[in-house]
Design a protein around this motif. Structure first.
Motif, PDB file in Angstrom:
ATOM      1  N   TYR A 247      86.304  99.974  49.953  1.00 31.31           N
ATOM      2  CA  TYR A 247      86.020 100.112  48.481  1.00 31.31           C
ATOM      3  C   TYR A 247      86.333 101.552  48.192  1.00 31.31           C
ATOM      4  CZ  TYR A 247      83.460  95.408  48.358  1.00 31.31           C
ATOM      5  OH  TYR A 247      83.134  93.904  49.071  1.00 31.31           O
ATOM      6  N   THR A 248      87.245 101.285  46.650  1.00 27.36           N
ATOM      7  CA  THR A 248      86.875 102.234  46.186  1.00 27.36           C
ATOM      8  C   THR A 248      87.237 102.765  44.476  1.00 27.36           C
ATOM      9  OG1 THR A 248      88.489 104.198  45.949  1.00 27.36           O
ATOM     10  CG2 THR A 248      89.621 101.897  45.984  1.00 27.36           C
ATOM     11  N   THR A 249      86.558 103.105  43.482  1.00 30.17           N
ATOM     12  CA  THR A 249      86.526 103.305  42.494  1.00 30.17           C
ATOM     13  C   THR A 249      87.930 103.454  42.030  1.00 30.17           C
ATOM     14  OG1 THR A 249      85.449 106.213  41.607  1.00 30.17           O
ATOM     15  CG2 THR A 249      83.562 104.096  42.604  1.00 30.17           C
ATOM     16  N   ASP A 250      88.801 103.663  42.261  1.00 31.23           N
ATOM     17  CA  ASP A 250      90.426 104.416  41.492  1.00 31.23           C
ATOM     18  C   ASP A 250      91.284 102.947  42.901  1.00 31.23           C
ATOM     19  OD1 ASP A 250      91.637 105.977  40.754  1.00 31.23           O
ATOM     20  OD2 ASP A 250      92.066 107.227  41.817  1.00 31.23           O
ATOM     21  N   ASP A 251      92.166 103.386  42.472  1.00 35.37           N
ATOM     22  CA  ASP A 251      93.349 102.156  43.083  1.00 35.37           C
ATOM     23  C   ASP A 251      93.694 102.185  44.122  1.00 35.37           C
ATOM     24  OD1 ASP A 251      96.149 100.720  42.199  1.00 35.37           O
ATOM     25  OD2 ASP A 251      96.621 102.161  43.506  1.00 35.37           O
ATOM     26  N   ALA A 252      93.245 101.049  45.296  1.00 38.58           N
ATOM     27  CA  ALA A 252      93.033 100.947  45.726  1.00 38.58           C
ATOM     28  C   ALA A 252      94.100 100.912  46.932  1.00 38.58           C
ATOM     29  CB  ALA A 252      92.837  98.660  46.186  1.00 38.58           C
ATOM     30  N   GLU A 253      95.526 100.988  46.582  1.00 34.02           N
ATOM     31  CA  GLU A 253      97.038 100.937  47.279  1.00 34.02           C
ATOM     32  C   GLU A 253      97.123 102.433  47.761  1.00 34.02           C
ATOM     33  OE1 GLU A 253     100.209  99.282  45.657  1.00 34.02           O
ATOM     34  OE2 GLU A 253      99.584  97.202  44.728  1.00 34.02           O
ATOM     35  N   ASN A 254      96.562 103.053  46.126  1.00 37.34           N
ATOM     36  CA  ASN A 254      96.760 104.005  46.446  1.00 37.34           C
ATOM     37  C   ASN A 254      95.224 104.529  47.939  1.00 37.34           C
ATOM     38  OD1 ASN A 254      96.818 107.193  46.190  1.00 37.34           O
ATOM     39  ND2 ASN A 254      95.371 106.836  45.644  1.00 37.34           N
TER      40      ASN A 254
END
Length: 279
Positions: A247-254
């Motif tokens: 999981y990421t709090t930013d853009d998943a694709e990036n």
């Protein structure tokens, strides 16, 4: 931990991508467990932020991992370990939950590596200012002299995939020279940031042959394996399905694109929101 605690994944938290280098070592050493990795990429870097801000951000992400079912969370981030771990352990843990950091596994075992009792610590500004490595090393090994040097540009260079840029080599060379200038007796360098192992080929180019360079990943993986043996009540609260989620709090694709550099394999990530903790 109580007998009634439902088993859940081991949570791995970092402010960004660097913790993936630690996670890689943990997963290789302990492959049968389930894991959730959470990167707070939307608010990176942590290294230049205040103690209070790092504490609040780290606590929010740790509690998100608790919400996702984790009973054990590893702060795979030196800045979070330096600025937030103790406060969370002392003030915030719900019953049946544990949080561990990355500083103690390194500092406990450092005497096995240094012969001159002179150790250099390369880290972010936040970790250097916290003096966590000095304090922890001297608590376990008061005979060891600890020297520190902040390398604030190394993290953005790695995150922007500038590793092969000649300017990166020049900056690394400068920082190594400044570090070693503090004492001719330094025989061991700790890479006290989880991003720094990606710069290891460049670092070794400018470090004298007799100076050992230590990455934390393997030390942390070994320490976690030992911890789980010594704490069977924690071990039984860790689920074992060999599943991994990112999981990421930013853009998943990036995140997916950059994570390959750190984790050494393709990952599938999801965006997630974290919220301020009450109280």
């Amino acid at each position: 931990m109580t007998q009634s605690t439902a088993a859940g994944p081991i949570g791995i938290f970092d402010s960004g991508f660097g913790g993936l280098t630690v996670f890689r070592e943990i997963k290789d050493a302990l492959p049968r467990y389930d894991y959730i990795y959470l990167g707070d990429n939307a608010r990176v870097p942590y290294g230049t932020r205040s103690f209070e801000t790092v504490y609040e951000f780290t606590k929010e992400c740790v509690f998100k991992l608790f919400e996702l079912g984790c009973n054990l969370v590893i702060l795979a981030c030196n800045t979070a370990s330096a600025k937030a771990l103790r406060s969370i352990q002392q003030n915030d843990l719900p019953p049946g939950k544990k949080v561990l950091g990355v500083i103690r596994p390194t500092t406990e075992s450092i005497d096995q590596f240094t012969r001159s009792n002179a150790v250099g610590v390369l880290a972010t500004q936040g970790t250097v200012l916290s003096e966590s490595y000095k304090i922890e090393i001297n608590k376990f090994h008061p005979q060891i002299k600890v020297y520190q040097h902040a390398c604030p540009l190394w993290v953005p260079l790695v995150e922007n995939n500038e590793i092969d840029n000649p300017a990166t080599a020049y900056l690394v060379k400068q920082d190594i020279e400044e570090m070693l200038r503090q004492s001719k007796h330094i025989d061991t360098l700790i890479l006290a940031c989880t991003h720094y192992p990606l710069l290891l080929p460049i670092i070794k180019r400018y470090v004298p042959e007799q100076v050992l360079v230590l990455s934390q990943g393997q030390l942390i993986a070994k320490s976690l394996a030992d911890y789980l043996i010594r704490h069977p009540e924690v071990e039984t609260a860790c689920s074992k399905g060999a599943k991994t989620a990112f999981y990421t709090t930013d853009d998943a694709e990036n995140f997916e694109e950059k994570a390959k550099i750190f984790f050494k394999e393709a990952v599938v990530a999801s965006h997630i929101r974290v919220q301020p903790c009450n109280g």
